[in-house]
Design a protein around this motif. Structure first.
Motif, short mmCIF file in Angstrom:
data_model
loop_
_atom_site.label_atom_id
_atom_site.label_comp_id
_atom_site.label_asym_id
_atom_site.label_seq_id
_atom_site.Cartn_x
_atom_site.Cartn_y
_atom_site.Cartn_z
N THR A 167 0.84 -1.21 0.00
CA THR A 167 0.00 0.00 0.00
C THR A 167 0.87 1.25 0.00
OG1 THR A 167 -1.79 -1.15 1.15
CG2 THR A 167 -1.81 1.25 1.23
N GLN A 168 1.93 1.26 0.82
CA GLN A 168 2.82 2.41 0.81
C GLN A 168 3.51 2.56 -0.54
OE1 GLN A 168 6.63 2.44 2.73
NE2 GLN A 168 6.43 4.55 3.43
N ALA A 169 3.81 1.44 -1.18
CA ALA A 169 4.44 1.49 -2.50
C ALA A 169 3.54 2.24 -3.49
CB ALA A 169 4.73 0.08 -3.00
N ILE A 170 2.25 1.90 -3.52
CA ILE A 170 1.33 2.57 -4.44
C ILE A 170 1.15 4.03 -4.04
CG2 ILE A 170 -1.03 2.60 -5.34
CD1 ILE A 170 -1.12 -0.40 -5.03
N ASP A 171 1.10 4.30 -2.76
CA ASP A 171 0.96 5.67 -2.29
C ASP A 171 2.13 6.53 -2.75
OD1 ASP A 171 -0.23 7.81 -0.76
OD2 ASP A 171 1.30 7.46 0.75
N LEU A 172 3.35 6.03 -2.63
CA LEU A 172 4.52 6.78 -3.07
C LEU A 172 4.51 6.99 -4.58
CD1 LEU A 172 7.29 5.13 -0.84
CD2 LEU A 172 6.42 7.47 -0.66
N ARG A 175 2.15 9.71 -5.34
CA ARG A 175 2.73 11.02 -5.02
C ARG A 175 3.69 11.48 -6.12
NH1 ARG A 175 2.38 12.43 0.60
NH2 ARG A 175 1.39 10.79 1.83
N LEU A 176 4.40 10.53 -6.73
CA LEU A 176 5.36 10.87 -7.77
C LEU A 176 4.70 11.26 -9.09
CD1 LEU A 176 8.29 11.04 -8.78
CD2 LEU A 176 8.16 8.59 -9.30
N PHE A 177 3.66 10.54 -9.47
CA PHE A 177 3.12 10.70 -10.82
C PHE A 177 1.81 11.50 -10.90
CE2 PHE A 177 5.82 6.93 -11.38
CZ PHE A 177 6.50 7.29 -12.52
N LEU A 178 1.07 11.60 -9.81
CA LEU A 178 -0.28 12.15 -9.91
C LEU A 178 -0.42 13.55 -9.33
CD1 LEU A 178 -2.41 9.03 -8.87
CD2 LEU A 178 -1.88 9.82 -11.19
N GLU A 179 -1.23 14.35 -10.00
CA GLU A 179 -1.74 15.60 -9.49
C GLU A 179 -3.25 15.43 -9.31
OE1 GLU A 179 -0.07 18.21 -8.59
OE2 GLU A 179 1.92 17.64 -9.35
N PRO A 180 -3.88 16.17 -8.37
CA PRO A 180 -5.33 16.06 -8.21
C PRO A 180 -6.04 16.26 -9.55
CG PRO A 180 -4.41 17.35 -6.42
CD PRO A 180 -3.28 17.11 -7.38
N LYS A 319 13.82 9.20 -7.53
CA LYS A 319 12.82 10.17 -7.07
C LYS A 319 11.94 9.58 -5.97
CE LYS A 319 12.68 12.47 -11.57
NZ LYS A 319 11.87 12.71 -12.79
N LEU A 320 11.65 8.29 -6.07
CA LEU A 320 10.84 7.63 -5.04
C LEU A 320 11.57 7.58 -3.70
CD1 LEU A 320 9.30 4.81 -7.23
CD2 LEU A 320 7.99 6.54 -5.99
N VAL A 321 12.88 7.42 -3.75
CA VAL A 321 13.67 7.43 -2.51
C VAL A 321 13.51 8.76 -1.79
CG1 VAL A 321 16.03 7.52 -1.61
CG2 VAL A 321 15.37 5.69 -3.16
N ILE A 325 11.88 9.31 1.97
CA ILE A 325 12.52 10.01 3.08
C ILE A 325 11.63 11.14 3.58
CG2 ILE A 325 14.48 11.48 3.71
CD1 ILE A 325 16.18 9.82 1.75
N ALA A 326 11.00 11.85 2.65
CA ALA A 326 10.17 12.99 3.02
C ALA A 326 8.94 12.58 3.81
CB ALA A 326 9.74 13.76 1.77
N THR A 327 8.38 11.39 3.51
CA THR A 327 7.11 10.99 4.12
C THR A 327 7.27 10.02 5.29
OG1 THR A 327 6.87 9.24 2.43
CG2 THR A 327 5.80 11.36 2.01
#
Length: 461
Positions: A167-172, A175-180, A319-321, A325-327
């Motif tokens: 689930t965290q993998a999809i969430d990250l 965050r990388l690819f999607l805008e609202p 970029k996912l790394v 780290i940020a989240t």
């Protein structure tokens, strides 16, 4: 008023955003101009929006806390994905859970986990106390490199990043690819938490009908042309909830269409260890060019010791790394070591061989017991824990679930998995959770209650 309020809640209208004009709103909703005027005036009175003479109406106030249950179509709470998840997670030991998505504790490799805990407790204290490196446990990533190679996915360890879960993998990745407002394709039906997670990213979700061989490629191509989606999220190995497997022909067609449309594909391979024979992987055909392969071990090792991964292009992993780290700063070094010790233990392979045989036997037993109730599988899966089943004519899965939960039986109604809400007469059964005969006794009683209200339906006696 509800339409405007829901868009404010879902953050489609942020503070200061201009609402559609009165005439545009009237045309869009097919109501009179006076109706829109009245609605807007009431919303102004409630403080939800403000009127600027000569300029229109604007959302006002602070951003409301994100409420996922208010995003998307209104459905019965019993088929809401978040409610189904909470129902299963919060159930006590007295509840029967054929609708949940995991194995009973006694079916998991508890001996291996205990052995791993003892081993880790005796090793380097850093594993017990320190943060993991940004990419995650090096030895575990090397193990995953070999594991992915067995499915013809060529990747080096530097292209693999550990996560806390699938689930965290999809969430990250989101965050990388999607805008609202970006569009994401999912299978219809698909794992219901994909719906919930994409709501949190405020994405527009489009369902693609799923066939016994994979997504409907005609519908897939049409959706690419109409919606220009950013992502497609799917299972390939063992599809959840249908149990279907992707065919090579469909896989090649999907990848050709994705290449032409510049679409990124997220392939969730969480059920890999439950397969009897390896089936095609999009990541293998694609060479991880536009496919991100994710997975975790909550279904076969432990849902308590959380550990997942993402394998993909080096530039995307970099970029996912940063996002990781940020989240969450650092991953679980301890969890990764425990899972690695369990997976590389000599008993794990033998345990999985037994587990696959248990599941095959239980799929057959469950199918036979359901057949006596007039419940039939959509297809017969080659592996895995799920049967995607159609109910007798006239029986609504939601109504059946409402009756059963009062009697201590948790079901997973089909529309929780279906974006189009076209699976109203389907249920997903977890065969590993169907070993107690009370499951079928309660189910038979509930079916009779439903069928009594539908004279032209019948229950196989």
């Amino acid at each position: 008023m509800q339409a405007v309020q829901s868009k404010i809640t879902a953050r489609h209208y942020l503070p200061g955003a201009r609402l559609p004009s009165v005439r545009a709103q009237a045309k869009a909703m097919q109501v009179s101009v006076s109706t829109v005027v009245e609605a807007y005036e009431r919303l102004v009175a409630e403080g939800c929006i403000q009127s600027k003479p000569g300029a229109g109406f604007y959302a006002c106030g602070h951003v409301a806390p994100l409420n996922l249950t208010q995003i998307g179509p209104k459905v019965e709470r019993e088929i809401d994905p978040l409610w189904v998840s909470r129902q299963s997670l919060e159930a006590d030991d007295t509840m029967l859970k054929p609708g949940c998505g995991w194995l009973p504790p006694e079916w998991l490799y508890q001996t291996g986990i205990r052995r791993a805990l003892r081993t880790v407790a005796r090793e380097d204290s850093l594993d017990l106390t320190d943060y993991a490196t940004p990419l995650g446990h090096p030895a575990f990533r090397q193990y995953l490199q070999r594991r992915l190679a067995s499915n013809d996915i060529d990747v080096n360890a530097e292209q693999i990043m550990l996560t806390e879960s699938g689930t965290q993998a999809i969430d990250l990745i989101g965050r990388l690819f999607l805008e609202p407002g970006d569009t994401v394709l999912v299978d219809d039906p698909c794992y219901f938490n994909f719906h919930a997670l994409l709501k949190a990213h405020r994405a527009k979700v489009i369902g693609i009908p799923y066939t016994p061989n994979g997504p409907d490629v005609v519908a897939f191509e049409a959706a690419l042309a109409e919606h220009t989606p950013r992502l497609y999220i799917t299972n390939s190995g063992i599809h959840n909830p249908t149990g279907a497997s992707l065919s090579p022909m469909v896989a090649h067609k999907v990848l050709m269409l994705a290449e032409a449309a510049d679409l990124v594909i997220v392939e969730d391979d969480i059920f890999a260890d439950l397969e009897m024979d390896t089936t095609p992987r999009l990541a293998a055909f694609d060479g991880l060019n536009r496919v991100l392969e994710i997975g975790s071990f909550s279904k076969t090792v432990s849902a308590s010791v959380r550990c997942g991964y993402i394998a993909g292009r080096a530039d995307w992993i970099e970029k996912l790394v940063d996002l990781k780290i940020a989240t969450s700063f650092g991953g679980s070094r301890l969890g990764a070591e425990i899972v690695l010790q369990t997976l590389t233990n000599s008993g794990y392979r033998k345990h999985m061989e037994r587990l696959r045989l248990w599941l095959a036997k239980q799929r057959q037993t469950t199918k036979e017991k359901l057949a006596k109730l007039g419940i039939t599988p959509w297809l017969e899966p080659k592996a895995g824990m799920f049967l995607w089943c159609q109910l007798p004519k006239g029986v609504e899965a939601t109504k059946l679930a409402q009756i059963c939960v009062k009697q201590g039986l948790i079901l997973a109604p089909g529309n929780a998995f279906s974006l189009s809400q076209s699976a109203h007469d389907f249920l997903r059964f977890n065969v590993a959770q169907c070993t107690d005969d009370k499951v079928f006794t309660i189910l038979a009683s509930a079916l009779n209650q439903c069928l009594e209200a539908t004279p032209d339906s019948h229950l196989t006696k």
